[in-house]
Design an enzyme around this catalytic site. Sequence first.
Site, PDB file in Angstrom:
ATOM      1  N   SER A 298       0.842  -1.195   0.000  1.00 26.96           N
ATOM      2  CA  SER A 298       0.000   0.000   0.000  1.00 26.96           C
ATOM      3  C   SER A 298       0.875   1.241   0.000  1.00 26.96           C
ATOM      4  O   SER A 298       2.018   1.213   0.488  1.00 26.96           O
ATOM      5  CB  SER A 298      -0.897   0.021   1.245  1.00 26.96           C
ATOM      6  OG  SER A 298      -1.506   1.284   1.423  1.00 26.96           O
TER       7      SER A 298
ATOM      8  N   TYR B 126      -2.406  -0.883  10.404  1.00 24.21           N
ATOM      9  CA  TYR B 126      -2.524  -1.267   9.004  1.00 24.21           C
ATOM     10  C   TYR B 126      -1.281  -0.848   8.216  1.00 24.21           C
ATOM     11  O   TYR B 126      -0.678  -1.663   7.506  1.00 24.21           O
ATOM     12  CB  TYR B 126      -3.767  -0.627   8.395  1.00 24.21           C
ATOM     13  CG  TYR B 126      -3.911  -0.807   6.902  1.00 24.21           C
ATOM     14  CD1 TYR B 126      -4.459  -1.966   6.367  1.00 24.21           C
ATOM     15  CD2 TYR B 126      -3.518   0.200   6.022  1.00 24.21           C
ATOM     16  CE1 TYR B 126      -4.599  -2.133   4.991  1.00 24.21           C
ATOM     17  CE2 TYR B 126      -3.656   0.055   4.650  1.00 24.21           C
ATOM     18  CZ  TYR B 126      -4.196  -1.109   4.144  1.00 24.21           C
ATOM     19  OH  TYR B 126      -4.331  -1.260   2.777  1.00 24.21           O
TER      20      TYR B 126
END
Length: 302
Positions: free
Chosen positions: A194, A207
Site C-alpha cells: 500500500s 494497518y
Amino acid sequence: MSQDHRTPTEQPETAPADQMPEQTPAETQSEQPGHESQMSLAPIVIREDYRGSNKLAGKVALITGGDSGIGRAVAVHFAREGADVAIVYLDESEDARATLQMIEAEGRRGLLLAGDVGDPAFCRRAVERTVGTLGGLNVLVNNAAEQHPQKSITDISPEQLERTFRTNIFAMFYLVQAALPHLEEGDCIVNTASVTAYRGSPELLDYSSTKGAIVAFTRSLSGNLAEKKIRVNAVAPGPIWTPLIPSTFDAEKVGKFGQDVPLGRAGQPAEVAPAFVFLASDDSSYITGQVIHPNGGELING
C-alpha cells in the site's frame, strides 16, 4: 461508524479507460471487509478494451481476498489471460459467487475457498485444494487485508493489533510456507502492499505498519527464493474504490476519497489489476524484489 444507508443499484463493472468515475458516493457499510454487491457505485473490474493475450495460459493462480475489489479484478484479468483461478474469501459468499461467474465467463476454471487466512491450518488446506482441484499452483497473490482506523495509538486494542497483523502479514508467511513445495522455477508470488507503507497513515497505524512489513517481506523473500528462480514482487496501490473503503470510513471521508492525489480521483480495481498481470507473467522475467505503485500520482521513495 454510521449505519448502512445505501440503495444498492446495478452498475456496469466495465468501462472505457477514459470514463473512470470522478467521485465516490458518500456511503458506508456496517461491517468489514465489506460487500461489493451492496455498493451503489460498483467498482470497475476490467476495462472494456482490455484484450487478453494468453500471458498466463496454462497457469493456476491462488488469490486471497479474491471475492471483491482488487482481488476480484486480478482474478478476472488472470482468467482473461488464460489462468485457472482459486479465490480465498472470508464469508462474502454472494460476492465470491459473482467473481466465480466472471472467471467462468472467461472460459476458465474457478474455485471458491472460504476461510480465515489468519489460520495457518486453513492456509494449508486452501493450497492443497487448489493443487488437488486445479492441478497445480504457479502464481500466489497475497492480497487479503483488513484495516481499522483509530484516532490514537492508545485506542488500538491488543486484539485489534494482533488481528490486523495476523490477516495482513502473518497470513503471507502461512500461505508461502504452504505453497512453496508446489512452486517451481518460473513461478511467482505477488503481494499487495500500500502507499501507506511509504507515506504512513495517522489513523491507520497498525494497518500501515503491516504494509511496511509486506514491503520488507517482499524484498527479503525475493532474495531467499532467487536461487530457485521463483520471483517475488508487490503492488502498492493508492486510493482504490473497493468495499473496504465504505466499510472502514464515515460517509464524509468516503465521499472525498481519492480527491487529494494528483489525478484528483480514486482509482478503480481495473487500473491496478494489470500490474499484477505484468508481475505474474514472463513480461517481468527479470524483475524480482520490486514494487509497482498505481497510486494516482503520489511521489514516494521506494
